[in-house]
Design a protein around this motif. Structure first.
Motif, PDB file in Angstrom:
ATOM      1  N   THR A  38      20.427  29.923   8.157  1.00 36.83           N
ATOM      2  CA  THR A  38      20.796  30.547   8.908  1.00 36.83           C
ATOM      3  C   THR A  38      20.850  29.808  10.320  1.00 36.83           C
ATOM      4  OG1 THR A  38      19.061  31.765   9.440  1.00 36.83           O
ATOM      5  CG2 THR A  38      20.283  32.653   7.703  1.00 36.83           C
ATOM      6  N   SER A  39      20.831  30.603  11.701  1.00 34.79           N
ATOM      7  CA  SER A  39      20.571  30.141  13.005  1.00 34.79           C
ATOM      8  C   SER A  39      19.029  29.554  13.115  1.00 34.79           C
ATOM      9  CB  SER A  39      20.940  31.198  13.887  1.00 34.79           C
ATOM     10  OG  SER A  39      20.091  32.497  13.776  1.00 34.79           O
ATOM     11  N   ILE A  40      18.137  30.201  12.486  1.00 36.56           N
ATOM     12  CA  ILE A  40      16.674  29.836  12.492  1.00 36.56           C
ATOM     13  C   ILE A  40      16.674  28.549  11.842  1.00 36.56           C
ATOM     14  CG2 ILE A  40      14.577  30.260  11.570  1.00 36.56           C
ATOM     15  CD1 ILE A  40      15.208  33.399  11.697  1.00 36.56           C
ATOM     16  N   LEU A  41      17.172  28.201  10.790  1.00 38.79           N
ATOM     17  CA  LEU A  41      17.176  26.787  10.179  1.00 38.79           C
ATOM     18  C   LEU A  41      17.955  25.950  11.240  1.00 38.79           C
ATOM     19  CD1 LEU A  41      16.221  25.012   7.866  1.00 38.79           C
ATOM     20  CD2 LEU A  41      18.357  25.345   6.845  1.00 38.79           C
ATOM     21  N   GLN A  42      19.064  26.205  11.629  1.00 39.11           N
ATOM     22  CA  GLN A  42      20.061  25.234  12.510  1.00 39.11           C
ATOM     23  C   GLN A  42      18.915  24.952  13.793  1.00 39.11           C
ATOM     24  OE1 GLN A  42      23.755  26.459  13.439  1.00 39.11           O
ATOM     25  NE2 GLN A  42      24.168  24.851  15.163  1.00 39.11           N
ATOM     26  N   GLY A  43      17.927  25.876  14.079  1.00 42.50           N
ATOM     27  CA  GLY A  43      16.948  25.578  15.198  1.00 42.50           C
ATOM     28  C   GLY A  43      16.889  26.611  16.330  1.00 42.50           C
TER      29      GLY A  43
ATOM     30  N   SER B 101      12.753  21.453  15.328  1.00 41.21           N
ATOM     31  CA  SER B 101      13.289  22.276  14.468  1.00 41.21           C
ATOM     32  C   SER B 101      12.884  21.977  13.081  1.00 41.21           C
ATOM     33  CB  SER B 101      14.693  22.095  14.441  1.00 41.21           C
ATOM     34  OG  SER B 101      15.165  20.852  13.939  1.00 41.21           O
ATOM     35  N   ILE B 102      12.963  23.083  12.212  1.00 43.29           N
ATOM     36  CA  ILE B 102      12.028  22.827  10.977  1.00 43.29           C
ATOM     37  C   ILE B 102      12.413  21.614   9.977  1.00 43.29           C
ATOM     38  CG2 ILE B 102      11.865  23.819   8.519  1.00 43.29           C
ATOM     39  CD1 ILE B 102      12.510  26.645   9.860  1.00 43.29           C
ATOM     40  N   THR B 103      13.657  21.214   9.957  1.00 45.16           N
ATOM     41  CA  THR B 103      14.017  20.064   9.271  1.00 45.16           C
ATOM     42  C   THR B 103      13.513  18.911   9.795  1.00 45.16           C
ATOM     43  OG1 THR B 103      16.436  20.056  10.056  1.00 45.16           O
ATOM     44  CG2 THR B 103      15.776  21.177   8.177  1.00 45.16           C
TER      45      THR B 103
ATOM     46  N   PHE C 119       7.001  14.717   8.597  1.00 45.25           N
ATOM     47  CA  PHE C 119       5.774  15.019   7.663  1.00 45.25           C
ATOM     48  C   PHE C 119       5.918  14.223   6.282  1.00 45.25           C
ATOM     49  CE2 PHE C 119       3.152  16.926   4.708  1.00 45.25           C
ATOM     50  CZ  PHE C 119       1.895  17.115   5.546  1.00 45.25           C
ATOM     51  N   PHE C 120       7.150  14.361   5.662  1.00 49.26           N
ATOM     52  CA  PHE C 120       7.158  13.905   4.327  1.00 49.26           C
ATOM     53  C   PHE C 120       7.713  12.350   4.156  1.00 49.26           C
ATOM     54  CE2 PHE C 120       6.994  18.330   3.207  1.00 49.26           C
ATOM     55  CZ  PHE C 120       5.876  18.165   2.305  1.00 49.26           C
ATOM     56  N   ASP C 121       8.142  12.075   5.364  1.00 47.66           N
ATOM     57  CA  ASP C 121       8.978  10.584   5.386  1.00 47.66           C
ATOM     58  C   ASP C 121      10.118  10.524   4.440  1.00 47.66           C
ATOM     59  OD1 ASP C 121       9.046   8.032   6.705  1.00 47.66           O
ATOM     60  OD2 ASP C 121       7.149   7.418   6.098  1.00 47.66           O
ATOM     61  N   ILE C 122      10.835  11.471   4.657  1.00 51.51           N
ATOM     62  CA  ILE C 122      12.191  11.787   3.609  1.00 51.51           C
ATOM     63  C   ILE C 122      13.219  12.247   4.344  1.00 51.51           C
ATOM     64  CG2 ILE C 122      11.299  13.735   2.685  1.00 51.51           C
ATOM     65  CD1 ILE C 122      12.413  13.043   0.055  1.00 51.51           C
ATOM     66  N   ASP C 123      14.458  11.736   4.154  1.00 49.92           N
ATOM     67  CA  ASP C 123      15.666  12.373   4.698  1.00 49.92           C
ATOM     68  C   ASP C 123      15.801  13.679   4.201  1.00 49.92           C
ATOM     69  OD1 ASP C 123      17.926  12.117   6.196  1.00 49.92           O
ATOM     70  OD2 ASP C 123      19.047  11.153   4.277  1.00 49.92           O
ATOM     71  N   THR C 124      15.874  14.483   5.456  1.00 51.64           N
ATOM     72  CA  THR C 124      15.958  16.239   5.139  1.00 51.64           C
ATOM     73  C   THR C 124      17.222  16.405   5.951  1.00 51.64           C
ATOM     74  OG1 THR C 124      13.552  16.118   5.171  1.00 51.64           O
ATOM     75  CG2 THR C 124      14.715  18.220   5.525  1.00 51.64           C
ATOM     76  N   LEU C 125      18.320  17.093   5.106  1.00 49.00           N
ATOM     77  CA  LEU C 125      19.282  17.620   6.066  1.00 49.00           C
ATOM     78  C   LEU C 125      19.496  18.936   6.181  1.00 49.00           C
ATOM     79  CD1 LEU C 125      20.069  14.786   4.517  1.00 49.00           C
ATOM     80  CD2 LEU C 125      22.276  15.448   4.024  1.00 49.00           C
ATOM     81  N   ASN C 126      20.029  19.157   7.292  1.00 47.12           N
ATOM     82  CA  ASN C 126      20.031  20.688   7.805  1.00 47.12           C
ATOM     83  C   ASN C 126      21.398  21.229   7.614  1.00 47.12           C
ATOM     84  OD1 ASN C 126      20.434  22.814   9.940  1.00 47.12           O
ATOM     85  ND2 ASN C 126      18.606  22.406  10.751  1.00 47.12           N
TER      86      ASN C 126
ATOM     87  N   GLY D 113       6.542  30.328  16.418  1.00 41.90           N
ATOM     88  CA  GLY D 113       7.110  30.867  15.069  1.00 41.90           C
ATOM     89  C   GLY D 113       7.745  29.577  14.082  1.00 41.90           C
ATOM     90  N   MET D 114       8.243  28.548  14.753  1.00 44.83           N
ATOM     91  CA  MET D 114       8.916  27.541  14.186  1.00 44.83           C
ATOM     92  C   MET D 114       7.732  26.592  13.846  1.00 44.83           C
ATOM     93  SD  MET D 114      12.037  27.140  14.209  1.00 44.83           S
ATOM     94  CE  MET D 114      13.699  27.562  15.022  1.00 44.83           C
ATOM     95  N   THR D 115       6.526  26.680  14.142  1.00 50.32           N
ATOM     96  CA  THR D 115       5.572  25.820  13.702  1.00 50.32           C
ATOM     97  C   THR D 115       4.883  26.605  12.467  1.00 50.32           C
ATOM     98  OG1 THR D 115       4.697  25.163  15.983  1.00 50.32           O
ATOM     99  CG2 THR D 115       3.077  25.016  14.115  1.00 50.32           C
ATOM    100  N   LEU D 116       4.787  27.895  12.307  1.00 46.95           N
ATOM    101  CA  LEU D 116       4.491  28.567  11.374  1.00 46.95           C
ATOM    102  C   LEU D 116       5.239  28.430  10.121  1.00 46.95           C
ATOM    103  CD1 LEU D 116       2.870  31.858  12.301  1.00 46.95           C
ATOM    104  CD2 LEU D 116       1.666  29.761  11.905  1.00 46.95           C
ATOM    105  N   LEU D 117       6.619  28.369  10.407  1.00 48.51           N
ATOM    106  CA  LEU D 117       7.888  28.278   9.453  1.00 48.51           C
ATOM    107  C   LEU D 117       7.743  27.017   8.818  1.00 48.51           C
ATOM    108  CD1 LEU D 117      10.589  30.389  10.781  1.00 48.51           C
ATOM    109  CD2 LEU D 117       9.472  30.796   8.678  1.00 48.51           C
TER     110      LEU D 117
END
Length: 378
Positions: free
Chosen positions: A195-200, A209-211, A217-224, A357-361
């Motif tokens: 949703t909008s939360i994931l979009q940032g 933003s989360i992604t 953190f994981f050093d891996i490609d993460t798509l939003n 909140g973004m940090t906790l998520l």
């Protein structure tokens, strides 16, 4: 009282080393970020098909309009897309054309339309600076995003805007400096849909933003694939996203949109099965939504929450019986577990998480990913 000699020394130093004077005569050369010999673009599932900072190809954007006009527009946004490289240039400048202007009421100027830059120091990426339009009604701008005092090689990540489309981008570097692509340690991709939360929405700048946090953190490609107000789990949207190659993990965090009515119940199985067609052994994480202020006083929301959690857990049970690796993760209680702040402090507007909140998520995403048995990360 400060001694006059100390005051003179401080101000003399400031004037002497002022950045505007330091770079007054710098001759910048602009580079194409799609040049694979100089830059690596991550966070995009279409970069091997189309030189674009959109999240869907032009053809898929056109076709998805028959299903969702909102996704059609939001797929042009650059949320989660990053540019990785190393350079010895002290000055890094962006020359940008965007497809819209600042117009959001619950997201700040920097996050919607701006870029931010991280550089690696002692093995850790650290935030350095932001770049954004000169005025809120400008689509086209030039802005310094990297200002360093020493000429030495640095590894750089530039995060693109969360809620606007980048139609044109050039990266300015000092004349006679170089740029070389850098790469994640881990192969494969994590796909995140929601949703909008994931979009940032609610983050103060793109890198928070989360992604983007997860990818660092994981050093891996993460798509939003967060689509603001439009994360409704349509089969056709799933079909487009499932075309991405080399996917290791799918995270579905769509309850805040799809769980508001019958979309989640009606669409979920067809949506996830689009991924299982291509990746029969794909690991999947299902997440419920984070708590919203209205959940505390609207009876309908309380009933829907109980129903939605039961439904998501039923999907986990169903697909585990089919030998799928699938997990349920609870985001709902995150804000109430804080030892200092009341749970009402973690959103911008009662719905979208602020940076707290973004940090906790982000931490909960990271914790969940760590527990995926089939995902082997360095």
């Amino acid at each position: 009282m400060f001694k006059k000699e100390l005051i003179d020394k401080v101000y003399a130093y400031s004037i002497k080393d002022d950045d505007s004077l330091m770079f007054k005569d710098v001759d910048n050369i602009y580079h194409n970020p799609f040049n694979e010999k100089e830059f690596k673009i991550y966070g995009s599932g279409i970069i091997d098909k189309e030189k674009s900072f959109h999240r869907f190809t032009s053809e898929d954007i056109k076709n998805i309009g028959n299903v969702s006009q909102d996704v059609m527009w939001l797929a042009t946004h650059s949320s989660g897309i990053q540019i990785h490289f190393k350079t010895n240039s002290r000055l890094i400048t962006l020359r940008v054309l965007e497809n819209g202007v600042f117009d959001m009421k619950n997201l700040n100027f920097f996050a919607q339309c701006g870029f931010d830059l991280y550089y690696k120091e002692d093995g850790v990426y650290k935030f350095h600076n932001i770049a954004f339009p000169n005025y809120i009604d400008r689509k086209k701008f030039i802005s310094n995003i990297g200002v360093f005092r020493e000429t030495k090689e640095r590894e750089i990540i530039i995060n693109l805007p969360l809620y606007i489309g980048v139609e044109s981008l050039e990266i300015g570097l000092e004349k006679d400096s170089y740029a070389l692509p850098t790469y994640y340690k881990n192969n494969g991709k994590i796909l995140c849909y929601g949703t909008s939360i994931l979009q940032g929405c609610g983050a103060s700048r793109p890198g928070l933003s989360i992604t983007n946090v997860v990818s660092r953190f994981f050093d891996i490609d993460t798509l939003n694939y967060g689509f603001s107000g439009a994360g409704l789990l349509e089969k056709e949207v799933g079909s487009i996203i499932a075309k991405v190659d080399d996917v290791k993990l799918l995270i579905i965090d769509a309850e805040a949109n799809a769980g508001c009515d019958k979309w989640m119940v009606n669409n979920f199985d067809d949506f996830i099965n689009e991924f299982y067609k291509k990746y029969p052994n794909l690991a999947v994480i299902l997440m419920n939504k984070s708590k919203m202020s209205i959940d505390s006083y609207l009876p309908r929301n309380k009933m829907m929450k109980v129903f939605n959690d039961k439904f998501l857990k039923s999907r986990v049970n169903k697909y585990r019986k089919l030998n799928k690796e699938i997990y349920f993760i609870n985001n709902y209680d995150l804000f109430s577990k804080d030892e200092i702040l009341d749970e009402s402090e973690f959103t911008v507007d009662g719905v979208h998480p602020n940076d707290l909140g973004m940090t906790l998520l982000s931490k909960n995403y990271i914790k969940a990913i760590k527990n995926v048995k089939s995902l082997k990360l360095n």
